[in-house]
Design a protein around this motif. Sequence first.
Motif, short mmCIF file in Angstrom:
data_model
loop_
_atom_site.label_atom_id
_atom_site.label_comp_id
_atom_site.label_asym_id
_atom_site.label_seq_id
_atom_site.Cartn_x
_atom_site.Cartn_y
_atom_site.Cartn_z
N VAL A 48 -4.58 -37.24 32.13
CA VAL A 48 -3.16 -37.42 32.42
C VAL A 48 -2.62 -38.55 31.54
N ALA A 49 -1.60 -38.25 30.77
CA ALA A 49 -1.04 -39.25 29.86
C ALA A 49 0.43 -38.96 29.63
N GLU A 50 1.20 -40.02 29.48
CA GLU A 50 2.62 -39.88 29.17
C GLU A 50 2.83 -40.04 27.67
N PRO A 51 3.86 -39.42 27.12
CA PRO A 51 4.81 -38.53 27.82
C PRO A 51 4.17 -37.18 28.14
N ILE A 52 4.61 -36.58 29.23
CA ILE A 52 4.10 -35.26 29.62
C ILE A 52 4.87 -34.20 28.83
N PRO A 53 4.18 -33.40 28.01
CA PRO A 53 4.88 -32.40 27.18
C PRO A 53 5.72 -31.41 27.99
N PHE A 54 5.14 -30.92 29.09
CA PHE A 54 5.86 -29.95 29.94
C PHE A 54 5.66 -30.33 31.39
N HIS A 55 6.76 -30.48 32.12
CA HIS A 55 6.69 -30.84 33.54
C HIS A 55 7.79 -30.12 34.29
N ARG A 56 7.43 -29.43 35.35
CA ARG A 56 8.39 -28.72 36.18
C ARG A 56 8.11 -29.00 37.66
N VAL A 57 9.18 -29.07 38.45
CA VAL A 57 9.05 -29.17 39.90
C VAL A 57 9.71 -27.94 40.48
N TYR A 58 8.91 -27.12 41.16
CA TYR A 58 9.41 -25.85 41.70
C TYR A 58 9.65 -25.96 43.20
N LYS A 59 10.74 -25.32 43.63
CA LYS A 59 11.11 -25.30 45.04
C LYS A 59 11.36 -23.86 45.46
N GLY A 60 11.51 -23.65 46.76
CA GLY A 60 11.76 -22.31 47.28
C GLY A 60 10.78 -21.98 48.40
N THR A 61 10.71 -20.71 48.75
CA THR A 61 9.78 -20.28 49.79
C THR A 61 8.35 -20.34 49.29
N ALA A 62 7.40 -20.15 50.19
CA ALA A 62 5.99 -20.15 49.79
C ALA A 62 5.73 -19.09 48.73
N PHE A 63 6.36 -17.94 48.88
CA PHE A 63 6.17 -16.86 47.90
C PHE A 63 6.72 -17.28 46.54
N ALA A 64 7.91 -17.88 46.53
CA ALA A 64 8.53 -18.30 45.27
C ALA A 64 7.72 -19.40 44.60
N LEU A 65 7.17 -20.32 45.39
CA LEU A 65 6.36 -21.38 44.83
C LEU A 65 5.15 -20.82 44.09
N VAL A 66 4.48 -19.88 44.72
CA VAL A 66 3.30 -19.27 44.08
C VAL A 66 3.71 -18.57 42.79
N ASP A 67 4.73 -17.74 42.86
CA ASP A 67 5.14 -16.96 41.68
C ASP A 67 5.53 -17.86 40.51
N GLN A 68 6.29 -18.91 40.81
CA GLN A 68 6.75 -19.80 39.74
C GLN A 68 5.59 -20.57 39.11
#
Length: 293
Positions: free
Chosen positions: A109-129
């Motif tokens: 783990v090192a900064e800067p992080i090239p790609f970072h996403r925070v996903y929200k939604g239902t349990a199904f949406a979280l898995v899919d994303q």
Amino acid sequence: MAETEATEAVRIAEWETAPAREMVDAVPCSEATLDDLDLEGMYRFVRIARRARQFPLSAETPPEDLLRHLNLLNGGRLTNAAMLLFGRVPQRFLNSSVIECAHFHGTVVAEPIPFHRVYKGTAFALVDQAVDFVLGKIALSVGTRAESVQAPVAYEIPKQVVTEAIVNAVAHRDYTDSGSTQVMLFADRLEVMNPGRLPPPLTVEKLRVPHPSLPGNPLLAESMYLLRYIEKMGIGTVDMIRRCVEAGLREPEFEVGARFVTRIWRAPKTKREPLAREAWETCGKVDAAPSSR
């Protein structure tokens, strides 16, 4: 990292002597009402479950009847599981129910992080994303259309393995913990981490052989089963190991500490580069993230 016998004995003793308590997913979700649910998502759930598992309710089943059938009401109030499965904005009530995904070019783990996403939604949406995030960043090969109209695609890490690791993290995590589920892709491995521990008598060693299915959130797991996100036989981790070996990868590792960690090893870089070239030559520039379901 294997648990020592002493650690396991203490963990089992703590579990057995702890006062009886409701599963977190069965606890009423504070202040939530039917207006906070995605009704169209509930109708869609029934349609898919009928095809996938011969779900007995009709496609026109009223939302409240569906909630009762799935045991998602507690004293007439919506449970945490109801919100995680069908909420319009589940994170309004369970703010830790997010998945953080990060892609690092190195092995730490090192900064800067090239790609970072925070996903929200239902349990199904979280898995899919989260699954789409990983699949869009690992190597793949595209076969020919000799036997089918659609060219077969093989990912560097089998898609079923990626999905199983992420589904387990979402379905079995401890939702009383304020930490998020994390999916981190490194140059040499994929790590999926979630708050929570294995319930006795499960140990990391027992995950490598067929074992009892002991979901940390049984109501949540039941609905994910109905849409074929998971199975009930306790063979998911065994299947992960088998698929990795068949793909020429090292066996996955499971670790219990402050969090539960699933570690999946990637193919050596020398094997990934031919996959990327093959995909490019077969169909041109490959779409970054196909739908996981």
